[in-house]
Write a protein that holds these residues in place. Structure first.
Motif, PDB file in Angstrom:
ATOM      1  N   GLU A   1       0.817  -1.219   0.000  1.00  0.00           N
ATOM      2  CA  GLU A   1       0.000   0.000   0.000  1.00  0.00           C
ATOM      3  C   GLU A   1       0.850   1.268   0.000  1.00  0.00           C
ATOM      4  OE1 GLU A   1      -3.362   2.007   2.830  1.00  0.00           O
ATOM      5  OE2 GLU A   1      -3.368  -0.170   2.636  1.00  0.00           O
ATOM      6  N   GLU A   2       1.936   1.271   0.758  1.00  0.00           N
ATOM      7  CA  GLU A   2       2.801   2.451   0.830  1.00  0.00           C
ATOM      8  C   GLU A   2       3.431   2.744  -0.540  1.00  0.00           C
ATOM      9  OE1 GLU A   2       6.945   3.801   3.001  1.00  0.00           O
ATOM     10  OE2 GLU A   2       5.656   2.350   4.003  1.00  0.00           O
ATOM     11  N   LEU A   3       3.941   1.721  -1.194  1.00  0.00           N
ATOM     12  CA  LEU A   3       4.537   1.904  -2.510  1.00  0.00           C
ATOM     13  C   LEU A   3       3.486   2.269  -3.547  1.00  0.00           C
ATOM     14  CD1 LEU A   3       6.900   1.897  -4.439  1.00  0.00           C
ATOM     15  CD2 LEU A   3       6.722  -0.599  -4.553  1.00  0.00           C
ATOM     16  N   GLU A   4       2.313   1.704  -3.422  1.00  0.00           N
ATOM     17  CA  GLU A   4       1.242   2.042  -4.351  1.00  0.00           C
ATOM     18  C   GLU A   4       0.892   3.530  -4.259  1.00  0.00           C
ATOM     19  OE1 GLU A   4      -2.530  -0.259  -6.000  1.00  0.00           O
ATOM     20  OE2 GLU A   4      -2.673   0.183  -3.858  1.00  0.00           O
ATOM     21  N   ASP A   5       0.903   4.091  -3.065  1.00  0.00           N
ATOM     22  CA  ASP A   5       0.641   5.521  -2.897  1.00  0.00           C
ATOM     23  C   ASP A   5       1.721   6.355  -3.600  1.00  0.00           C
ATOM     24  OD1 ASP A   5      -1.638   4.981  -1.413  1.00  0.00           O
ATOM     25  OD2 ASP A   5      -0.642   5.297   0.525  1.00  0.00           O
ATOM     26  N   ILE A   6       2.974   5.940  -3.471  1.00  0.00           N
ATOM     27  CA  ILE A   6       4.076   6.639  -4.130  1.00  0.00           C
ATOM     28  C   ILE A   6       3.921   6.559  -5.643  1.00  0.00           C
ATOM     29  CG2 ILE A   6       6.572   6.566  -4.572  1.00  0.00           C
ATOM     30  CD1 ILE A   6       6.850   5.550  -1.625  1.00  0.00           C
ATOM     31  N   LEU A   7       3.607   5.370  -6.142  1.00  0.00           N
ATOM     32  CA  LEU A   7       3.433   5.186  -7.581  1.00  0.00           C
ATOM     33  C   LEU A   7       2.274   6.016  -8.110  1.00  0.00           C
ATOM     34  CD1 LEU A   7       3.977   1.337  -7.817  1.00  0.00           C
ATOM     35  CD2 LEU A   7       5.564   3.129  -8.572  1.00  0.00           C
ATOM     36  N   PHE A   8       1.182   6.061  -7.372  1.00  0.00           N
ATOM     37  CA  PHE A   8       0.027   6.837  -7.812  1.00  0.00           C
ATOM     38  C   PHE A   8       0.372   8.320  -7.893  1.00  0.00           C
ATOM     39  CE2 PHE A   8      -4.004   9.062  -7.343  1.00  0.00           C
ATOM     40  CZ  PHE A   8      -4.688   8.515  -8.423  1.00  0.00           C
ATOM     41  N   LYS A   9       1.116   8.813  -6.917  1.00  0.00           N
ATOM     42  CA  LYS A   9       1.526  10.215  -6.934  1.00  0.00           C
ATOM     43  C   LYS A   9       2.397  10.492  -8.155  1.00  0.00           C
ATOM     44  CE  LYS A   9       3.821  13.790  -4.290  1.00  0.00           C
ATOM     45  NZ  LYS A   9       4.592  14.138  -3.132  1.00  0.00           N
ATOM     46  N   ARG A  10       3.367   9.634  -8.423  1.00  0.00           N
ATOM     47  CA  ARG A  10       4.236   9.822  -9.592  1.00  0.00           C
ATOM     48  C   ARG A  10       3.434   9.719 -10.889  1.00  0.00           C
ATOM     49  NH1 ARG A  10      10.187   7.694  -9.174  1.00  0.00           N
ATOM     50  NH2 ARG A  10      10.142   8.963 -11.037  1.00  0.00           N
ATOM     51  N   PHE A  11       2.495   8.792 -10.922  1.00  0.00           N
ATOM     52  CA  PHE A  11       1.654   8.610 -12.099  1.00  0.00           C
ATOM     53  C   PHE A  11       0.842   9.872 -12.390  1.00  0.00           C
ATOM     54  CE2 PHE A  11      -2.598   7.415 -13.669  1.00  0.00           C
ATOM     55  CZ  PHE A  11      -2.254   6.885 -14.900  1.00  0.00           C
ATOM     56  N   THR A  12       0.212  10.441 -11.365  1.00  0.00           N
ATOM     57  CA  THR A  12      -0.598  11.640 -11.569  1.00  0.00           C
ATOM     58  C   THR A  12       0.281  12.828 -11.950  1.00  0.00           C
ATOM     59  OG1 THR A  12      -0.639  12.077  -9.183  1.00  0.00           O
ATOM     60  CG2 THR A  12      -2.511  10.916 -10.114  1.00  0.00           C
TER      61      THR A  12
END
Length: 65
Positions: A47-58
């Protein structure tokens, strides 16, 4: 089935950004790895990495517009 949205690299690993065909805002990520036989294996990040990835994606998507 899922729609390929984009790919992004984070700390040397490649992640696929995927979406469900009927969901406009839902994106999830899978990490591409290879097993001992060289076959692609796809794993969901925590979940923590997914949040980072989502931020970079957006951020990536925002800079493209």
């Amino acid at each position: 089935s899922f729609i390929f949205v984009d790919a992004l690299e984070y700390e040397g690993d490649v992640y696929l950004a995927l979406a469900e065909p009927d969901e406009d805002d839902a994106v999830f990520f899978l990490k591409i790895e290879q097993d001992e036989e060289g076959n692609d294996v796809y794993n969901a990040p925590d979940e923590e990495l997914e949040d980072i990835l989502f931020k970079r994606f957006t951020e990536m998507r925002g800079s493209e517009e």
